[in-house]
Design a protein around this motif. Structure first.
Motif, mmCIF file in Angstrom:
data_model
loop_
_atom_site.group_PDB
_atom_site.id
_atom_site.type_symbol
_atom_site.label_atom_id
_atom_site.label_comp_id
_atom_site.label_asym_id
_atom_site.label_seq_id
_atom_site.Cartn_x
_atom_site.Cartn_y
_atom_site.Cartn_z
ATOM 1 N N TYR A 49 0.808 -1.226 0.000
ATOM 2 C CA TYR A 49 0.000 0.000 0.000
ATOM 3 C C TYR A 49 0.838 1.272 0.000
ATOM 4 O O TYR A 49 0.327 2.349 0.303
ATOM 5 N N GLU A 98 0.796 0.284 -9.995
ATOM 6 C CA GLU A 98 -0.536 -0.062 -10.520
ATOM 7 C C GLU A 98 -1.231 1.179 -11.055
ATOM 8 O O GLU A 98 -1.149 2.251 -10.447
ATOM 9 N N HIS A 149 -9.558 0.025 -13.773
ATOM 10 C CA HIS A 149 -9.320 1.466 -13.665
ATOM 11 C C HIS A 149 -9.049 2.119 -15.016
ATOM 12 O O HIS A 149 -9.477 3.247 -15.260
ATOM 13 N N GLU A 209 -8.457 -10.036 -9.130
ATOM 14 C CA GLU A 209 -8.507 -9.213 -7.922
ATOM 15 C C GLU A 209 -9.974 -8.877 -7.634
ATOM 16 O O GLU A 209 -10.505 -7.868 -8.113
HETATM 17 O O1 LIG Z 1 -5.601 -3.610 -2.415
HETATM 18 C C1 LIG Z 1 -6.606 -2.890 -2.515
HETATM 19 O O2 LIG Z 1 -7.176 -2.463 -1.522
HETATM 20 C C2 LIG Z 1 -7.105 -2.542 -3.848
HETATM 21 C C3 LIG Z 1 -8.260 -1.840 -3.994
HETATM 22 C C4 LIG Z 1 -8.721 -1.532 -5.251
HETATM 23 C C5 LIG Z 1 -8.028 -1.941 -6.352
HETATM 24 O O3 LIG Z 1 -8.439 -1.683 -7.583
HETATM 25 C C6 LIG Z 1 -6.853 -2.639 -6.207
HETATM 26 O O4 LIG Z 1 -6.187 -3.007 -7.317
HETATM 27 C C7 LIG Z 1 -6.398 -2.945 -4.952
#
Ligand SMILES: O=C(O)c1ccc(O)c(O)c1
Length: 263
Positions: A69, A139, A170, A231
Motif C-alpha cells: 500500500y 498499478e 481502472h 482481484e
Molecule cells: O488492495 C486494494 O485495496 C485494492 C483496492 C482496489 C483496487 O483496484 C486494487 O487493485 C487494490
C-alpha cells in the motif's frame, strides 16, 4: 495460462487455506495483500516468512506478488515511503515473489509534481529491488488510473526493476481502450489484474464474465504468456459472494477468452 487470485478476495484467510484454495481451483499463483489485517505483511518475523514459503512450496503454488500500500506519488517526506518500499521489497524477496505492487496515491496534486515524486521514489527503490531480485510495479489506480498515466511515470524511472501492473478496471473506467492501455504498458508489464463489474459506474465485483467490462479485449491484448490475477474486491464489498466457489469458473472463463471467446 498462468492464473492467480489476490487475497483481497479472501479477507483474513489463513495461509494454509489460501494455498489449498489455489491448488484446488487450478490457480498457480497468489497475489498476497500485504496489509496488517492479513496473515502476511512486512511485520512478519523470519521464521513466519519461512513458514509461508513452506506452505506454498508444499502445494506447488507460487507467490506472484506482494501487494503493498505504499503511495509513491503522495505528498510528504520521502523517508517514510522509502522505508515502506524497502520493507515490501524484502518481504517479496523472502517469499520468493517476483513482484511488489504499489499505488500512486497522488491525491489532488498537480500531475507534474505527482509524477516527479513517484519517479524519484521508485528510482531509489529500483536499486534495492534489483539487489533483491524483485520488480516494483506501479498499478494504474487512483490519481493515475490510465495506462498513459502509469507509463509516463515508469518511463521516467527508466529502470528494469520498476514496471507496471495493469488493473483492467481502472483504465476502462478512465475511458482508455484495452488495446491502447496494453500498448502503453507492454514494455513495462509485470502482470494483469482481471475483474468484472456491472458497468463503469458500479464497480461492485461480479464473477468474471458476468459484467460488462471488456475482458476479452484485455485478455486478447495481453496474450497467453503472462500472468492474470483475479482481484475480486471482497474486502471492500463484503456483501458479494465468496471468491473460492467462483475461482474455477473464473479461471476457465479467462482460458476461454484466450482461446478466442468474445467478451
Ligand atoms: O488492495 C486494494 O485495496 C485494492 C483496492 C482496489 C483496487 O483496484 C486494487 O487493485 C487494490
Amino acid at each position: 495460462m498462468n492464473f492467480a487470485f489476490s487475497t483481497l478476495g479472501v479477507p483474513g484467510m489463513e495461509v494454509r487455506d489460501v494455498v489449498r484454495t489455489a491448488a484446488e481451483t487450478g490457480c498457480r499463483g497468489v497475489e498476497l495483500r500485504a496489509h496488517p489485517e492479513e496473515p502476511v505483511h512486512p511485520g512478519l518475523l523470519p521464521q513466519e516468512r519461512r513458514s509461508v514459503v513452506r506452505e506454498f512450496a508444499a502445494a506447488g503454488v507460487e507467490v506472484l506478488a506482494v501487494a503493498g500500500y505504499a503511495r509513491v506519488a503522495a505528498e510528504g517526506d520521502d523517508e517514510a515511503v522509502y522505508e515502506e518500499l524497502y520493507r515490501l521489497v524484502h518481504l517479496a524477496a523472502d517469499l520468493g515473489a517476483p513482484f511488489v505492487r504499489v499505488f500512486p496515491g497522488g491525491g489532488g496534486r498537480p500531475q507534474d509534481d505527482a509524477d516527479a515524486t513517484a519517479a524519484r521514489r521508485l528510482g531509489a527503490a529500483a536499486e534495492v529491488a534489483a539487489d533483491a531480485g524483485v520488480r516494483v510495479l506501479l498499478e494504474n489506480h487512483d490519481s493515475h488510473p490510465s495506462g498513459a498515466d502509469t507509463a509516463r511515470v515508469v518511463a521516467a524511472v527508466g529502470h528494469p526493476h520498476v514496471g507496471a501492473v495493469w488493473d483492467v478496471l481502472h483504465s476502462w473506467r478512465a475511458g482508455e481502450a484495452p488495446a491502447r492501455t496494453h500498448g502503453l504498458l507492454a514494455p513495462y508489464l509485470g502482470y494483469v489484474q482481471v475483474k468484472d463489474c456491472a458497468d463503469r459506474d458500479d464497480p461492485t465485483p461480479l464473477p468474471l464474465g458476468a459484467g460488462t467490462l471488456p475482458l476479452g479485449a484485455c485478455v486478447a491484448a495481453a496474450g497467453p504468456d503472462g500472468w492474470f490475477c483475479w482481484e475480486y474486491e471482497k474486502r471492500w464489498f463484503p456483501g458479494v459472494p465468496a471468491l473460492p466457489g467462483l475461482l474455477a469458473a473464473g479461471r476457465a472463463h479467462v482460458e476461454g477468452l484466450l482461446a478466442g471467446g468474445s467478451r
